[in-house]
Design a protein around this motif. Structure first.
Motif, PDB file in Angstrom:
ATOM      1  N   LEU A   1    -107.993  45.332 -65.718  1.00 45.37           N
ATOM      2  CA  LEU A   1    -107.504  46.404 -66.589  1.00 45.37           C
ATOM      3  C   LEU A   1    -108.610  46.915 -67.511  1.00 45.37           C
ATOM      4  O   LEU A   1    -108.826  48.129 -67.625  1.00 45.37           O
ATOM      5  CB  LEU A   1    -106.317  45.910 -67.424  1.00 45.37           C
ATOM      6  N   VAL A   2    -109.310  45.986 -68.141  1.00 45.82           N
ATOM      7  CA  VAL A   2    -110.351  46.395 -69.091  1.00 45.82           C
ATOM      8  C   VAL A   2    -111.454  47.180 -68.364  1.00 45.82           C
ATOM      9  O   VAL A   2    -111.910  48.217 -68.839  1.00 45.82           O
ATOM     10  CB  VAL A   2    -110.946  45.161 -69.811  1.00 45.82           C
ATOM     11  N   ASN A   3    -111.853  46.691 -67.190  1.00 44.59           N
ATOM     12  CA  ASN A   3    -112.928  47.370 -66.466  1.00 44.59           C
ATOM     13  C   ASN A   3    -112.493  48.720 -65.904  1.00 44.59           C
ATOM     14  O   ASN A   3    -113.251  49.689 -65.952  1.00 44.59           O
ATOM     15  CB  ASN A   3    -113.458  46.483 -65.345  1.00 44.59           C
ATOM     16  N   VAL A   4    -111.272  48.778 -65.371  1.00 39.02           N
ATOM     17  CA  VAL A   4    -110.811  50.050 -64.814  1.00 39.02           C
ATOM     18  C   VAL A   4    -110.593  51.062 -65.947  1.00 39.02           C
ATOM     19  O   VAL A   4    -110.986  52.225 -65.835  1.00 39.02           O
ATOM     20  CB  VAL A   4    -109.534  49.852 -63.970  1.00 39.02           C
ATOM     21  N   GLN A   5    -109.979  50.592 -67.042  1.00 39.54           N
ATOM     22  CA  GLN A   5    -109.800  51.483 -68.192  1.00 39.54           C
ATOM     23  C   GLN A   5    -111.158  51.948 -68.717  1.00 39.54           C
ATOM     24  O   GLN A   5    -111.370  53.130 -68.960  1.00 39.54           O
ATOM     25  CB  GLN A   5    -109.047  50.748 -69.313  1.00 39.54           C
ATOM     26  N   GLY A   6    -112.050  50.970 -68.874  1.00 37.63           N
ATOM     27  CA  GLY A   6    -113.392  51.307 -69.357  1.00 37.63           C
ATOM     28  C   GLY A   6    -114.110  52.217 -68.380  1.00 37.63           C
ATOM     29  O   GLY A   6    -114.782  53.174 -68.772  1.00 37.63           O
ATOM     30  N   GLY A   7    -113.962  51.929 -67.075  1.00 31.07           N
ATOM     31  CA  GLY A   7    -114.612  52.732 -66.038  1.00 31.07           C
ATOM     32  C   GLY A   7    -114.083  54.142 -66.000  1.00 31.07           C
ATOM     33  O   GLY A   7    -114.852  55.108 -65.843  1.00 31.07           O
ATOM     34  N   LEU A   8    -112.761  54.274 -66.154  1.00 29.75           N
ATOM     35  CA  LEU A   8    -112.167  55.616 -66.176  1.00 29.75           C
ATOM     36  C   LEU A   8    -112.646  56.392 -67.408  1.00 29.75           C
ATOM     37  O   LEU A   8    -112.958  57.579 -67.339  1.00 29.75           O
ATOM     38  CB  LEU A   8    -110.639  55.522 -66.178  1.00 29.75           C
ATOM     39  N   TYR A   9    -112.683  55.676 -68.547  1.00 30.87           N
ATOM     40  CA  TYR A   9    -113.134  56.312 -69.785  1.00 30.87           C
ATOM     41  C   TYR A   9    -114.589  56.779 -69.653  1.00 30.87           C
ATOM     42  O   TYR A   9    -114.910  57.928 -69.967  1.00 30.87           O
ATOM     43  CB  TYR A   9    -112.983  55.338 -70.951  1.00 30.87           C
ATOM     44  N   LEU A  10    -115.434  55.875 -69.140  1.00 28.68           N
ATOM     45  CA  LEU A  10    -116.843  56.243 -68.980  1.00 28.68           C
ATOM     46  C   LEU A  10    -116.994  57.371 -67.956  1.00 28.68           C
ATOM     47  O   LEU A  10    -117.839  58.256 -68.114  1.00 28.68           O
ATOM     48  CB  LEU A  10    -117.665  55.015 -68.547  1.00 28.68           C
ATOM     49  N   GLY A  11    -116.157  57.326 -66.909  1.00 30.29           N
ATOM     50  CA  GLY A  11    -116.190  58.388 -65.905  1.00 30.29           C
ATOM     51  C   GLY A  11    -115.820  59.726 -66.518  1.00 30.29           C
ATOM     52  O   GLY A  11    -116.463  60.757 -66.261  1.00 30.29           O
ATOM     53  N   LEU A  12    -114.786  59.707 -67.359  1.00 25.75           N
ATOM     54  CA  LEU A  12    -114.373  60.945 -68.035  1.00 25.75           C
ATOM     55  C   LEU A  12    -115.454  61.426 -68.982  1.00 25.75           C
ATOM     56  O   LEU A  12    -115.742  62.624 -69.075  1.00 25.75           O
ATOM     57  CB  LEU A  12    -113.074  60.703 -68.810  1.00 25.75           C
ATOM     58  N   MET A  13    -116.051  60.466 -69.692  1.00 26.49           N
ATOM     59  CA  MET A  13    -117.105  60.842 -70.636  1.00 26.49           C
ATOM     60  C   MET A  13    -118.314  61.422 -69.901  1.00 26.49           C
ATOM     61  O   MET A  13    -118.961  62.350 -70.366  1.00 26.49           O
ATOM     62  CB  MET A  13    -117.522  59.621 -71.470  1.00 26.49           C
ATOM     63  N   ARG A  14    -118.585  60.836 -68.723  1.00 27.48           N
ATOM     64  CA  ARG A  14    -119.695  61.363 -67.932  1.00 27.48           C
ATOM     65  C   ARG A  14    -119.397  62.802 -67.514  1.00 27.48           C
ATOM     66  O   ARG A  14    -120.273  63.657 -67.498  1.00 27.48           O
ATOM     67  CB  ARG A  14    -119.903  60.459 -66.716  1.00 27.48           C
TER      68      ARG A  14
ATOM     69  N   ILE B   1    -112.028  48.513 -56.172  1.00 33.90           N
ATOM     70  CA  ILE B   1    -111.480  49.710 -56.841  1.00 33.90           C
ATOM     71  C   ILE B   1    -112.573  50.766 -56.997  1.00 33.90           C
ATOM     72  O   ILE B   1    -112.366  51.948 -56.725  1.00 33.90           O
ATOM     73  CB  ILE B   1    -110.878  49.334 -58.217  1.00 33.90           C
ATOM     74  N   ARG B   2    -113.730  50.292 -57.426  1.00 36.48           N
ATOM     75  CA  ARG B   2    -114.840  51.233 -57.629  1.00 36.48           C
ATOM     76  C   ARG B   2    -115.238  51.897 -56.307  1.00 36.48           C
ATOM     77  O   ARG B   2    -115.568  53.066 -56.258  1.00 36.48           O
ATOM     78  CB  ARG B   2    -116.032  50.482 -58.229  1.00 36.48           C
ATOM     79  N   ARG B   3    -115.152  51.088 -55.248  1.00 36.60           N
ATOM     80  CA  ARG B   3    -115.585  51.595 -53.941  1.00 36.60           C
ATOM     81  C   ARG B   3    -114.570  52.563 -53.333  1.00 36.60           C
ATOM     82  O   ARG B   3    -114.925  53.590 -52.771  1.00 36.60           O
ATOM     83  CB  ARG B   3    -115.821  50.385 -53.022  1.00 36.60           C
ATOM     84  N   PHE B   4    -113.288  52.204 -53.441  1.00 35.06           N
ATOM     85  CA  PHE B   4    -112.282  52.956 -52.692  1.00 35.06           C
ATOM     86  C   PHE B   4    -111.427  53.893 -53.546  1.00 35.06           C
ATOM     87  O   PHE B   4    -110.747  54.753 -53.025  1.00 35.06           O
ATOM     88  CB  PHE B   4    -111.354  51.985 -51.935  1.00 35.06           C
TER      89      PHE B   4
ATOM     90  N   GLU C   1    -116.471  54.692 -63.412  1.00 33.47           N
ATOM     91  CA  GLU C   1    -117.874  54.310 -63.568  1.00 33.47           C
ATOM     92  C   GLU C   1    -117.948  53.005 -64.342  1.00 33.47           C
ATOM     93  O   GLU C   1    -117.764  52.998 -65.560  1.00 33.47           O
ATOM     94  CB  GLU C   1    -118.639  55.416 -64.283  1.00 33.47           C
ATOM     95  N   ILE C   2    -118.165  51.930 -63.612  1.00 29.81           N
ATOM     96  CA  ILE C   2    -118.209  50.615 -64.257  1.00 29.81           C
ATOM     97  C   ILE C   2    -119.637  50.082 -64.174  1.00 29.81           C
ATOM     98  O   ILE C   2    -120.065  49.586 -63.143  1.00 29.81           O
ATOM     99  CB  ILE C   2    -117.237  49.635 -63.575  1.00 29.81           C
ATOM    100  N   PRO C   3    -120.384  50.219 -65.255  1.00 36.42           N
ATOM    101  CA  PRO C   3    -121.759  49.711 -65.232  1.00 36.42           C
ATOM    102  C   PRO C   3    -121.766  48.181 -65.266  1.00 36.42           C
ATOM    103  O   PRO C   3    -120.814  47.567 -65.764  1.00 36.42           O
ATOM    104  CB  PRO C   3    -122.373  50.290 -66.510  1.00 36.42           C
ATOM    105  N   PRO C   4    -122.817  47.563 -64.747  1.00 43.08           N
ATOM    106  CA  PRO C   4    -122.904  46.092 -64.766  1.00 43.08           C
ATOM    107  C   PRO C   4    -122.753  45.532 -66.177  1.00 43.08           C
ATOM    108  O   PRO C   4    -122.203  44.446 -66.357  1.00 43.08           O
ATOM    109  CB  PRO C   4    -124.304  45.804 -64.209  1.00 43.08           C
ATOM    110  N   GLU C   5    -123.225  46.297 -67.171  1.00 41.91           N
ATOM    111  CA  GLU C   5    -123.131  45.817 -68.557  1.00 41.91           C
ATOM    112  C   GLU C   5    -121.671  45.642 -68.977  1.00 41.91           C
ATOM    113  O   GLU C   5    -121.314  44.683 -69.670  1.00 41.91           O
ATOM    114  CB  GLU C   5    -123.800  46.795 -69.530  1.00 41.91           C
TER     115      GLU C   5
END
Lengths: 374, 248
Positions: free
Chosen positions: A29-42, A323-326, A335-339
């Protein structure tokens, strides 16, 4: 002690699975939420991130790269003469309304670059190329926006603000925060399409000479053009992202759901470790009767929580990778960076350690004498 | 003093609940020489288990003096008590209290883990102890798959882990049938004799009385009698009768 900790944990699969589910749920959840947020910000800073300008000069009231405000193009001469400037070009980001062949309307962004360099122009071509944009009235569109534009083919005509344009190239992966189609073209075509006055543009894009002192150049431009805002790409990207974060409350929304995910994970891990400890009270009493001290009990519970954290993280990271792949798409990029992944794994370990406090407090109270009292 | 593994005098212990204080041990004195197999007998509520708990440093006496293996354990802190139990005492519990999730050898290894033995060494020693109690072929079996007699022997192997000088057994035959109980007790006695351990056993089981070197009878929290065991288990008297004979 690891054998005791591990086998006690795995002997009760229901509680182990609950703990693992908590970790996996939190991590994903944290990574997908964070990834979606970063994706939107990008997406919010898409034009800035893909432009190779060293400095962006904009109206001083600028808030967002998509909402460019007109500035007199003649000011460009005040920058050209500054030491360290290799070249400076006008750049237009304007709005228009496209009329589809079926009569429907669609708001679009019109982006115009200097035809000599095409700095800040389209990328990711899947049909046509940047050179095609030099053709008269030539514009590119993104494949994700094709349905909005009436599924046009290369070579079709499209009317924008009453001006005929020709779709000469198709790109992949250019989708902005507000999902309006981007149409990339040359400066003059954009000016005509967006009805930008002839002597105005939206931004100046500055390319510095190699080895130039960028902060000094930035200050020099500010001094020359106090009516403007001079920013590095990083600063401007941040400004654009902050605009959407603050105006839409998206940051609070994503932050709250992320915090909730961590809280639920904490509760699930804590509950399963506590229930496990209750199930094995007798074992812990025996251990104490055999001479186990607090440090032994702590190490057992700690090992159990670390086992849950480590195995849950491995499964969670695999799910995140899938999730990131598909699942990630231009419309909803994840967008889920390694960090971010590394940080959440650390947080998960901290949470699991915190969750082990509750069972420890319970086990600490167990009296070893109970073993000898039947 | 040096000849005695345990020496206690004036031991008192009471349990408190709300405002009520129930004395369990009253002025108990005993001395146990090294290598002795001592049985503590007596009716329920006589204080046997409480005395065993004090001897095993699981409980502290309210008053009195007790020295075990040369250490004054009466004033031990909980950490000292735990350290003493780990290093000096081996326990065989009434219901064995083995760890169901673990194999026989892992159950024994837990005791070595508490002593921070290296893993390879503790495994080898655990296997050795299981062989000593005749369970070499069951080392990898989960204890829940073993018979009650076999579990008792695993518990004995665990009690011997770390080579403690004192073995305390709480009703070691209570969960076993007559034959298994007698066999288990014989194994315990023989092993401890050969390893020169001091053994203190709390039991109700009169059939094993003849395995004791000495029997100490408790009644109402006091030592009601002490003396050498009867010659034959078949003739072993019930605790009250035994008391009378021993006192006499």
């Amino acid at each position: 002690m690891y054998s005791f900790a591990f086998k006690t944990l795995t002997s009760n699969r229901g509680k182990l699975l609950t703990g693992l589910a908590g970790v996996i749920f939190s991590l994903v959840l944290v990574n997908v939420q964070g990834g979606l947020y970063l994706g939107l910000m990008r997406k919010a800073s898409l034009l800035v991130d893909h432009c190779h300008a060293d400095l962006w000069v904009a109206h001083r009231m600028i808030e967002n790269v998509d909402f460019g405000r007109d500035i007199p193009e003649i000011w460009i001469n005040r920058i050209r003469g500054l030491p360290g400037v290799e070249r400076v070009e006008p750049y237009i980001v304007g709005k228009g309304t496209a009329t589809r062949p079926d009569g429907g309307m669609e708001d679009v962004w019109v982006v115009g670059s200097d035809p000599a360099s095409m700095l800040g122009s389209a990328w990711g071509f899947v049909a046509g190329n940047a050179g095609d944009l030099h053709r008269e009235y030539g514009v590119s569109f993104d494949e994700v926006d094709a349905p909005k534009l009436g599924n046009p083919r290369i070579g079709d005509w499209l009317e924008v603000n009453g001006q005929r344009t020709r779709l000469v190239a198709r790109t992949r992966g250019i989708t902005g925060f507000v999902t309006m189609p981007y149409l990339f073209t040359t400066l003059e075509t954009a000016r005509r399409m967006a009805h930008t006055p002839p002597e105005y543009c939206s931004f100046f894009l500055v390319k510095a000479q190699a080895g130039a002192d960028l902060p000094r150049l930035q200050t020099a431009i500010r001094d020359r053009l106090p009516e403007t805002r001079v920013q590095t790409p990083r600063e401007f990207a941040r400004l654009s992202q902050d605009y959407w974060t603050n105006r839409t409350g998206i940051g609070i929304s994503f932050g709250a759901s992320t915090a909730l995910g961590l809280l639920v994970g904490l509760m699930m891990v804590g509950q399963s470790l506590y229930a496990l400890a209750l199930d094995h009270q007798s074992d812990f009493a025996t251990l104490k009767a055999l001479g186990a001290e607090d440090q032994h009990v702590v190490s057992i519970i700690f090992l159990q929580s670390l086992t849950i954290a480590a195995s849950g993280s491995l499964v969670g990271l695999a799910i995140i990778a899938a999730i990131r792949r598909f699942w990630s798409s231009p419309l909803a990029p994840v967008e889920i960076p390694p960090e971010l992944m590394a940080a959440t794994v650390v947080v998960i370990f901290v949470i699991c350690t915190a969750a082990s406090l509750l069972p420890y407090l319970r086990i600490r109270r167990i009296d070893p004498a109970t073993v000898l009292q039947g | 003093m040096a000849d005695f593994i345990v020496e206690a005098a004036g031991l008192c212990k009471a349990y408190h609940s709300d405002a009520v204080s129930t004395p369990v041990l009253r002025d108990v004195a005993l001395a146990v020489p090294g290598g002795e197999c001592l049985f503590l007998v007596g009716p329920s509520g006589s204080g046997k288990t409480t005395l065993l708990s004090i001897l095993g440093c699981v409980l502290s006496p309210d008053s009195g003096h007790i020295e075990i293996l040369g250490e004054n354990v009466a004033g031990f802190s909980p950490a000292d008590q735990a350290r003493f139990r780990r290093e000096k005492v081996g326990f065989v519990f009434q219901r064995f209290h083995l760890f169901d999730a673990l194999s026989a050898v892992e159950n024994v290894q837990v005791a070595f883990d508490l002593l921070k033995w290296p893993r390879v060494r503790s495994r080898a020693k655990s296997l050795e102890l299981l062989a000593l109690v005749g369970l070499a072929d069951k080392a990898a079996s989960r204890v829940t798959r073993l018979s009650m007699g076999q579990r008792q022997r695993v518990a004995l192997a665990r009690a011997l882990a770390g080579d403690p000088a004192l073995i305390l057994a709480d009703e070691p035959t209570a969960s076993l049938d007559a034959e298994s109980g007698l066999n288990a007790m014989r194994v315990l006695k023989e092993l401890c004799q050969s390893l020169e351990k001091t053994v203190i056993v709390v039991t109700h089981d009169s059939r094993i009385f003849d395995l004791a070197d000495r029997i100490l009878t408790l009644a109402d929290g006091r030592i009601a009698g002490t003396g050498p065991a009867a010659g034959s288990s078949a003739n072993a008297p019930s605790p009250p009768a035994l008391n009378t004979r021993l006192i006499a």
